[in-house]
Motif scaffolding. Structure first.
Motif, PDB file in Angstrom:
ATOM      1  N   ARG A 199       0.951  -1.210  -0.064  1.00 36.02           N
ATOM      2  CA  ARG A 199       0.013  -0.169  -0.007  1.00 36.02           C
ATOM      3  C   ARG A 199       0.786   1.175  -0.030  1.00 36.02           C
ATOM      4  NH1 ARG A 199      -5.533  -0.775   0.789  1.00 36.02           N
ATOM      5  NH2 ARG A 199      -5.985  -2.968   1.299  1.00 36.02           N
ATOM      6  N   GLY A 200       2.169   1.130  -0.288  1.00 39.53           N
ATOM      7  CA  GLY A 200       3.148   2.419  -0.560  1.00 39.53           C
ATOM      8  C   GLY A 200       3.770   2.770   0.630  1.00 39.53           C
ATOM      9  N   LYS A 201       3.689   2.148   1.689  1.00 36.08           N
ATOM     10  CA  LYS A 201       4.572   2.463   3.034  1.00 36.08           C
ATOM     11  C   LYS A 201       5.789   2.101   2.930  1.00 36.08           C
ATOM     12  CE  LYS A 201       4.966   2.258   8.173  1.00 36.08           C
ATOM     13  NZ  LYS A 201       4.294   1.537   9.298  1.00 36.08           N
ATOM     14  N   PRO A 202       6.850   3.407   2.831  1.00 35.95           N
ATOM     15  CA  PRO A 202       8.393   3.159   2.640  1.00 35.95           C
ATOM     16  C   PRO A 202       8.642   2.427   3.815  1.00 35.95           C
ATOM     17  CG  PRO A 202       7.863   5.257   3.460  1.00 35.95           C
ATOM     18  CD  PRO A 202       6.456   4.925   3.232  1.00 35.95           C
ATOM     19  N   ARG A 203       9.854   1.610   3.506  1.00 37.57           N
ATOM     20  CA  ARG A 203      10.864   0.865   4.621  1.00 37.57           C
ATOM     21  C   ARG A 203      12.305   0.829   3.944  1.00 37.57           C
ATOM     22  NH1 ARG A 203      11.582  -4.515   3.381  1.00 37.57           N
ATOM     23  NH2 ARG A 203      10.350  -5.516   2.030  1.00 37.57           N
ATOM     24  N   LEU A 204      13.131   0.573   4.940  1.00 32.91           N
ATOM     25  CA  LEU A 204      14.616   0.561   4.609  1.00 32.91           C
ATOM     26  C   LEU A 204      14.642  -0.968   4.181  1.00 32.91           C
ATOM     27  CD1 LEU A 204      15.948   1.974   7.756  1.00 32.91           C
ATOM     28  CD2 LEU A 204      16.078   3.182   5.313  1.00 32.91           C
ATOM     29  N   SER A 205      15.738  -0.970   3.029  1.00 34.73           N
ATOM     30  CA  SER A 205      16.155  -2.204   2.426  1.00 34.73           C
ATOM     31  C   SER A 205      17.647  -2.242   2.339  1.00 34.73           C
ATOM     32  CB  SER A 205      15.377  -2.553   1.248  1.00 34.73           C
ATOM     33  OG  SER A 205      15.872  -1.743   0.265  1.00 34.73           O
TER      34      SER A 205
END
Length: 240
Positions: free
Chosen positions: A96-102
């Motif tokens: 749903r578009g929530k950003p996270r670190l990768s």
């Protein structure tokens, strides 16, 4: 048309020297998105190739500049906590578009969320729990009653109805930012059944915090769990 930020007076203080994010801390930053040309060029250099390509797709220059300002600000804040250069951060996005670190940074236990409205941005960061943040500039809403009836719970509508006329706008946007912050924290997004979501009180297992980053703006922070220590500051680091 340039970004209209000259009328925004940030309410939060500068952070103390040597500030660190403790285990139970919640840090929320506010910043104006207006940029000088030199800042824009430096901000553009912080972005990933995909982000630079996306910025080039904006038809209007003001939208392109604000996108670059938002993404470079987020990267600068994350870089501060991760102790890496902003351009080295890799971001991915949930369904749903929530950003996270990768990538290598993804192993760091760092939760974050970002919101902006009319030239003002807020970014929340935590090491211990998922969170969501939302901010809105107070503005006339002729359709406020209709929106409340359609998208707010019975308890939220009762709060809105009980508010004195001069406070109704503030109460409405307080309700709305709480709902959006919670949905962003859970990753559900605002496409869910808003009327069935009641944020007049914190949902079970969550805490809600009111934010006042600048006169004329209302915000909210939703965080899983309780007992966190909230600190609110203005971001003054240079972009680059």
């Amino acid at each position: 048309m340039e970004l209209q930020t000259t009328d925004i007076q940030l309410s939060w203080p500068s952070p103390p020297p040597g500030m660190e994010l403790a285990g139970d801390g919640l840090h929320v930053w506010s910043a104006c998105l207006g940029r000088r040309e030199a800042d824009y060029a430096a901000g553009l250099g912080m972005l990933s190739g995909d982000e630079r390509a996306r910025s080039a797709q904006f038809h209007f220059e003001r939208d392109r500049k604000e996108f670059v300002a938002r993404r470079s600000l987020l990267r600068a804040i994350l870089g501060h906590y991760l102790k890496v250069a902003p351009e080295q951060i890799t971001l991915t996005y949930e369904e749903r578009g929530k950003p996270r670190l990768s990538g290598p940074a993804g192993a760091a236990p760092l939760h974050f969320n970002f919101s902006h409205s009319r030239g003002l941005a807020v970014c929340a960061v935590s090491r211990f729990a998922p969170l969501g943040v939302d901010v809105e500039r107070l503005r006339l809403m002729p359709e406020m009653a209709e929106i409340g009836a359609t998208f707010c719970s019975a308890q939220e509508n009762a709060l809105l109805k009980a508010a004195p006329p001069e406070k109704k706008l503030e109460v409405f946007f307080s309700i709305w930012t709480r709902k959006e912050a919670y949905l962003k924290a859970t990753g559900e997004g605002i496409a869910g059944a808003l009327a069935q979501l009641d944020c007049s009180q914190p949902p079970p297992g969550w805490s809600l915090h009111a934010l006042s980053p600048a006169p004329g703006f209302v915000g909210a922070l939703a965080c899983a769990g309780s007992g966190a220590r909230l600190f609110c500051w203005r971001w003054e680091r240079p972009a680059g």
